[in-house]
Design a protein around this motif. Structure first.
Motif: not given
Ligand code: G6P
Length: 372
Positions: A204-229
Motif C-alpha cells: 500500500i505504501q508503494t502505491v501511495i508513493e506513486r500517487g503524484e502521477y495519479v494527482s497530475a492526471v486528475a488535475r488535467s481532468m478537472k473539467d470532466a463532467t462524468s467518469v465511469l469505473f
C-alpha cells in the motif's frame, strides 16, 4: 488544526497516508504463539459459529463496499453464503434471518442509525451480530453480540479512506477465523493467507508513493463532467467505491459497473473522450478474468473512451489499450482491493482539490448519519 494534519494539506491526505498503518495495526495481535487466529473481542460461543449457515453483511456507504469485497473472500474460504445488504433496505424487506444467521454490521463510526436499526432487527429475529467497528465506545458494538475493532485510528475526513481498508482487513480476519473454526482450511493455508495480508502495508505504501502521477492526471481532468469505473470480481466493489469517492468529493457524475455488464447496457454511454477507469484483475489469477477485462478496455477504447487503467506491475497486456496506467504491486487476487482502491482515492482527492473544493468537508454530507 494544521498540526493535527501532521503537515498534510487535508485530513483526507493524511488519512490516505495512514493506510499502511491502519491495515498493519488491524492485523496486530490476532494470533497466538502457534500462529492460530484468536479474535479476543469475539465473545460468541464457538458452537454457535460452527452452525452458522448464512452471513448477512449490513452497512452503508463505503462500509457496505468493504462488505462486498469481503463476500468474495468469505464465501471462497468458508463456503458459507454471504449476502451484502444496505442497512436501510435490510429490515424493510422482511429478510430471512434466524438463529443460524450471522449478521456482520460494518461501520466506521459505530453510530449510523440505519445500521443500528438493522442490528436491532437482526437480533430480534434471533440472529447473532458481530460488528466491525472503528470507534471505541460507540453504540453499535454495545448492541452487538460481539465486536471486532478495526484499528485505523480516528478518521476525520468525511469521505472514508483508511477505515475502508481496515474494514476489509478485519472482515478477512473474521472469514479466516471462521474457516479455522469450521475446518474449511488447514492451519498452514490460513498462515499463508495471513502472511499475504501482512505483506499488504508495504505494498500500500508503494502505491501511495506513486500517487503524484495519479494527482497530475486528475488535475488535467478537472473539467470532466462524468467518469465511469469498471471492475470485475473484487475489482467490482473497488469500482463502486472509486465512483463514490468522486461523487462525494468532486461533485461530478460517476458510476461504477461490473465489467461483464458493460455489453448489457453501459457501453451505450461510451463516446468520444469519455473517461473510464478500469480495474484490471491480476494476469496470474484464475478463470481468465484478466483477458476478459483487457477485451473490455479494447472495446471501450475503440468507441472513443479515454482509458485510465489500474493494472499489476508487469502486466504488459494492457499497454496497447491504456491512455494512462496506474501500476500497483503484484498481490493475490483477494488482497488486490487494498491496493487498487488507493489510486482512486488519490484521484478523487486531487481532482476535487484542483476544482478548489474542500475535500475534508464535502457539501451536504456528514461524517456520521445518526438519523434514519
Ligand atoms: C456517511 C459517510 C460515509 C460513510 C457512511 C457509513 O454517509 O459520509 O463516508 O461511509 O456514512 O458510515 P459508518 O460510520 O457507518 O461507516
Amino acid at each position: 488544526a494544521a498540526a493535527e494534519k501532521g503537515g498534510f494539506s487535508s485530513f483526507m491526505d493524511k488519512e490516505i497516508h495512514d493506510q499502511p498503518h491502519a491495515v498493519g495495526d488491524t492485523l496486530l495481535g490476532r494470533t497466538d504463539a502457534d500462529g492460530r487466529l484468536v479474535l479476543d473481542d469475539l465473545r460468541i460461543d464457538e458452537a454457535v459459529l460452527r452452525t452458522v449457515d448464512k452471513i448477512i453483511v449490513v452497512a452503508c456507504g463505503t462500509a457496505a463496499y468493504s462488505g462486498h469485497v469481503a463476500k468474495y473472500a468469505i464465501e471462497h474460504w468458508c463456503r458459507i453464503p454471504v449476502e451484502v445488504e444496505l442497512a436501510h433496505e435490510f429490515r424493510y424487506r422482511d429478510p430471512i434471518v434466524d438463529e443460524k444467521t450471522l449478521v456482520v454490521a460494518v461501520t466506521q463510526s459505530g453510530e449510523t442509525m440505519d445500521t443500528l436499526m438493522a442490528v436491532r432487527h437482526a437480533r430480534e429475529q434471533g440472529a447473532k451480530v458481530i460488528s466491525i467497528v472503528n470507534t471505541h465506545g460507540s453504540t453499535i458494538p454495545r448492541e452487538s453480540d460481539a465486536v471486532l475493532y478495526t484499528h485505523a485510528g480516528p478518521e476525520i475526513a468525511v469521505a472514508s479512506t483508511k477505515a475502508f481498508l481496515s474494514q476489509i482487513t478485519a472482515a478477512y480476519l473474521l472469514g479466516l477465523y471462521l474457516a479455522q473454526l469450521r475446518g474449511n482450511k488447514f492451519p498452514d493455508e490460513i498462515r499463508e493467507i495471513l502472511d499475504d495480508l501482512r505483506e499488504m502495508p508495504r505494498k500500500i505504501q508503494t502505491v501511495i508513493e506513486r500517487g503524484e502521477y495519479v494527482s497530475a492526471v486528475a488535475r488535467s481532468m478537472k473539467d470532466a463532467t462524468s467518469v465511469l469505473f469498471l471492475g470485475r470480481h473484487v475489482g467490482f466493489p473497488v469500482a463502486l467505491e472509486g465512483a463514490l469517492k468522486l461523487k462525494e468529493l468532486a461533485y461530478i457524475h460517476a458510476e461504477g459497473f461490473a465489467a461483464g455488464e458493460l455489453k448489457h447496457g453501459p457501453i451505450a454511454l461510451i463516446d468520444e473522450g469519455q473517461p473510464v477507469f478500469v480495474v484490471v484483475p491480476s494476469p496470474r489469477g484464475r478463470d481468465s478474468l484478466h483477458s476478459k477485462v483487457v477485451s473490455n478496455i479494447q472495446e471501450i477504447r475503440a468507441r472513443g473512451a479515454r482509458t485510465l487503467v489500474i493494472a499489476e506491475d508487469g502486466d504488459d497486456a494492457v499497454l496497447p489499450y491504456a491512455d494512462e496506467i496506474f501500476w500497483i504491486p503484484q498481490s493475490p487476487t483477494l488482497m488486490s482491493p487494498l491496493l487498487a482502491v488507493v489510486p482512486l482515492q488519490i484521484f478523487a482527492m486531487a481532482l476535487a482539490t484542483a476544482k478548489g473544493l474542500d475535500v475534508d468537508q464535502p457539501r451536504n454530507l456528514a461524517k456520521s448519519v445518526t438519523v434514519e
